[in-house]
Design a protein around this motif. Structure first.
Motif, short mmCIF file in Angstrom:
data_model
loop_
_atom_site.label_atom_id
_atom_site.label_comp_id
_atom_site.label_asym_id
_atom_site.label_seq_id
_atom_site.Cartn_x
_atom_site.Cartn_y
_atom_site.Cartn_z
N TYR A 156 5.53 -12.13 8.61
CA TYR A 156 4.19 -11.64 8.13
C TYR A 156 3.16 -12.67 8.77
O TYR A 156 3.68 -13.62 9.18
N ASN A 157 1.87 -11.73 8.98
CA ASN A 157 0.88 -12.92 9.79
C ASN A 157 0.33 -13.64 8.71
O ASN A 157 0.29 -13.39 7.72
N ILE A 158 -0.33 -14.63 9.39
CA ILE A 158 -0.97 -15.81 8.43
C ILE A 158 -2.11 -15.13 7.76
O ILE A 158 -2.46 -15.53 6.93
N LEU A 159 -2.70 -14.05 8.52
CA LEU A 159 -3.86 -13.43 7.69
C LEU A 159 -3.68 -12.87 6.47
O LEU A 159 -4.39 -12.85 5.64
N GLU A 160 -2.29 -12.42 6.45
CA GLU A 160 -1.78 -11.74 5.15
C GLU A 160 -1.75 -12.93 4.27
O GLU A 160 -1.96 -12.71 2.85
N LEU A 161 -1.45 -14.21 4.48
CA LEU A 161 -1.37 -15.19 3.20
C LEU A 161 -2.58 -15.58 3.03
O LEU A 161 -2.69 -15.87 1.75
N LEU A 162 -3.57 -15.48 3.88
CA LEU A 162 -5.00 -15.90 3.59
C LEU A 162 -5.52 -14.93 2.59
O LEU A 162 -6.22 -15.07 1.71
N LYS A 163 -5.24 -13.69 2.86
CA LYS A 163 -5.70 -12.61 2.09
C LYS A 163 -5.11 -12.62 0.54
O LYS A 163 -5.75 -12.41 -0.57
N TYR A 164 -3.85 -12.98 0.60
CA TYR A 164 -3.20 -13.21 -0.64
C TYR A 164 -3.72 -14.23 -1.40
O TYR A 164 -3.84 -14.36 -2.58
N ASN A 165 -3.94 -15.46 -0.79
CA ASN A 165 -4.27 -16.43 -1.54
C ASN A 165 -5.71 -16.85 -1.91
O ASN A 165 -6.01 -17.38 -2.96
N GLY B 5 -6.91 -24.35 -8.60
CA GLY B 5 -6.98 -23.84 -7.23
C GLY B 5 -5.98 -24.47 -6.52
O GLY B 5 -5.07 -23.73 -5.74
N CYS B 6 -5.57 -25.87 -6.71
CA CYS B 6 -4.26 -26.54 -5.77
C CYS B 6 -2.98 -25.95 -6.61
O CYS B 6 -2.09 -25.49 -5.49
N GLY B 7 -2.85 -25.93 -7.74
CA GLY B 7 -1.70 -25.36 -8.10
C GLY B 7 -1.46 -24.10 -8.05
O GLY B 7 -0.14 -23.71 -7.41
N PHE B 8 -2.17 -23.09 -8.11
CA PHE B 8 -1.87 -21.49 -7.89
C PHE B 8 -1.70 -21.40 -6.38
O PHE B 8 -1.07 -20.74 -6.07
N THR B 9 -2.66 -22.14 -5.50
CA THR B 9 -2.32 -22.01 -4.11
C THR B 9 -0.88 -22.29 -3.63
O THR B 9 -0.37 -21.49 -2.70
#
Length: 543
Positions: free
Chosen positions: A202-211, A179-183
């Motif tokens: 980009y919105n930070i929400l897009e990063l959270l959706k992606y991760n 989880g840490c490495g891929f994040t």
């Protein structure tokens, strides 16, 4: 020589026959050794009772395979099934919010499996790299990401961050490092793509959706942010014709491969035998060489199945994930050698192609490959085996370019131009044969051990010379020709040869040499049409 250079059919049939016989011969040696050595003391920790129907012990040396398809398969299947169920419901009721549902389910799954403190740690890394990406300085985002990744590879940072995981369970370390490495790699992709964006951020929400897309979170593969963003937010969720049939068929194929590998582990202990150096020294040359080759093939099968199962789930979510890695049986150049296509695409996009350009300049290629393998070392974790593996693979990648540059000069280019395409293909296959075994030996270092790789190289090149060396190289030459034939057929499908131009029209002449007059026409329009030249079939095909 073009990739479409053909050989006579009887020659291809001969190569296939030799290759099949050699594979069965090597497999029989390994099976015999496995049966006769099943009760050795060194085998007790990894060779355990298998399926009741076979009445034989089973090789359980690979923790990842046993974790996925034996020990924790119910947990993994439950988590992925829940994701598919909620994703399907959301796609039917509110498809515009489906990426948000993916994120919420992923957050809840990570919280349930690893605890809220671990989830807080992941969110803090996401916020850190998002903040750096707002500056839109590419090198700063890259350096920050690599420094963050390094904190999971060295003490005391690893122990400190490992304390954020609640409880003790068998999968704790696997899920933590995965989880840490891929994040970090996903956050770096987001930051670098944000630097390339011209208008705003980009919105930070897009990063959270992606991760926090659960199928990719712990085990990958990595999908670059630009591709995920477009595919996860597209409004058209219609499928192509027979797409669901292809997805179902792919899932059944992976299930059949899992069963086949489990059955194979009852008869061939290809993972346990390399750990017993005393036994290896008494094996025949055929058994040892076959063992090295089958280890690489198995590692590809494992990667293809593990990523394939996840990719099947993501395809149900209307995503186009990275393809499984290219089979080691189809590799004879370093430029195509990888066991994780997602990481390979990430490295090529952000490091290798970015620094190497068209990969024609020797100096640029050297710098690009050094930086690429530097990031790879940090991703895998610096140690002696990884450093040796990276050095030899980096050297092999650059040596291919040096050799191509050298043989493109005179008089070598004239020699090749003078010979037939079939002969050029045969000569190139001879050089590819040696290249193939360097790839095998270099990658055995990372998959098994340095001692095993040294023993295989000694048997193949020194102790077994000349008989074993010549026979193995000839069988490998047959394998290279089979690979080239497959590539030739695929090239003909992807880019078929154009139709030959039609013969020029013959003009009938009279005895005096004057051209024959055109046939009389009833209207001027018909006469104009008759005067037009005939359409070229090749042009019609191109249009």
């Amino acid at each position: 020589m073009g990739i479409k250079a053909a050989l006579p059919k009887y020659e291809i049939y001969f190569y296939n026959t030799v290759l099949c016989l050699a594979m069965f011969w090597a497999a029989s040696w390994i099976s015999e050794v496995s049966s006769s050595s099943a009760n050795r003391k060194t085998f007790k920790t990894s060779v355990k009772p298998g399926w009741y129907y076979f009445g034989r012990n089973m090789d359980t040396a690979d923790f990842e395979w046993m974790m996925w398809f034996s020990t924790f398969r119910e947990h993994i299947l439950f988590a992925l099934s829940g994701h598919v169920l909620f994703a399907k419901i959301c796609s039917m009721l509110a498809p515009q919010y489906r990426s948000l549902v993916y994120m919420v389910y992923g957050l809840l799954a990570v919280w349930t499996s690893m605890g809220w403190t671990y989830l807080t740690l992941m969110l803090s890394h996401c916020i850190l790299l998002y903040s750096i990406s707002l500056v839109k300085i590419r090198w700063l985002c890259f350096v920050t990401g690599l420094c963050t990744l390094a904190t999971f590879k060295c003490e005391p940072f690893v122990s400190w961050q490992g304390g954020f995981v609640e409880g003790e369970f068998e999968l704790r370390h696997v899920l933590f490092y995965g989880g840490c490495g891929f994040t970090i790699m996903r956050c770096m992709s987001f930051a670098l793509e944000n630097c390339e964006r011209k208008d705003g951020n980009y919105n930070i929400l897009e990063l959270l959706k992606y991760n926090f897309y659960l199928p990719f979170f712990y085990f990958g593969p990595i999908m670059t942010f630009d591709k995920f963003y477009v595919q996860a937010n597209k409004s058209d969720l219609s499928r192509k014709e027979r797409e669901m049939w292809n997805i179902s068929l792919q899932g059944l194929i992976y299930l059949a491969v899992i069963l086949f590998v489990d059955v194979l582990f009852h008869f061939m202990y290809i993972l346990t035998i390399p750990t017993d150096m005393k036994l290896l020294k008494h094996l025949s040359d055929w058994a040892l060489v076959g063992l090295a080759y089958f280890n690489l093939v198995y590692d590809w099968v494992k990667a293809a199945v593990m990523f394939g199962v996840i990719n099947t789930v993501s395809r149900l979510d209307h995503l186009d994930p990275p393809k499984p890695p290219k089979c080691i049986t189809m590799l004879y150049v370093f430029a195509e050698t990888h066991f994780d296509r997602g990481i390979n695409e990430w490295l090529c996009k952000y490091v290798y192609n970015y620094l190497g350009g068209k990969h024609e300049n020797v100096v640029e290629e050297l710098i690009a490959s050094l930086c690429t393998f530097g990031v790879t070392i940090l991703w895998l974790g610096p140690c002696d085996v990884v450093l040796i593996w990276a050095f030899f693979n980096c050297f092999g990648l650059n040596f291919e370019l040096w050799a191509a540059k050298f043989f493109s000069m005179e008089p070598f280019s004239s020699f090749e131009a003078a010979m037939s395409e079939a002969m050029s293909r045969r000569i190139r296959a001879i050089f590819n044969t040696f290249n193939f075994w360097t790839i095998v030996l270099y990658n055995i270092l990372a998959l098994n051990s340095l001692d095993f790789a040294k023993l295989v190289a000694k048997r193949l090149l020194l102790k077994g010379f000349p008989i074993t060396t010549i026979i193995v190289m000839f069988v490998t030459y047959c394998l290279i020709q089979v690979i080239k034939e497959r590539e030739r057929r695929q090239a003909l499908i992807d880019d078929p040869d154009p139709l030959p131009p039609p013969p020029p029209p013959t003009v009938s002449t009279s005895m005096t040499g004057t051209a024959a007059a055109p046939a009389p026409t009833s209207t001027p329009a018909a006469a104009a049409a008759a005067a037009q030249p005939a359409a070229d079939p090749s042009k019609e095909k191109a249009e």
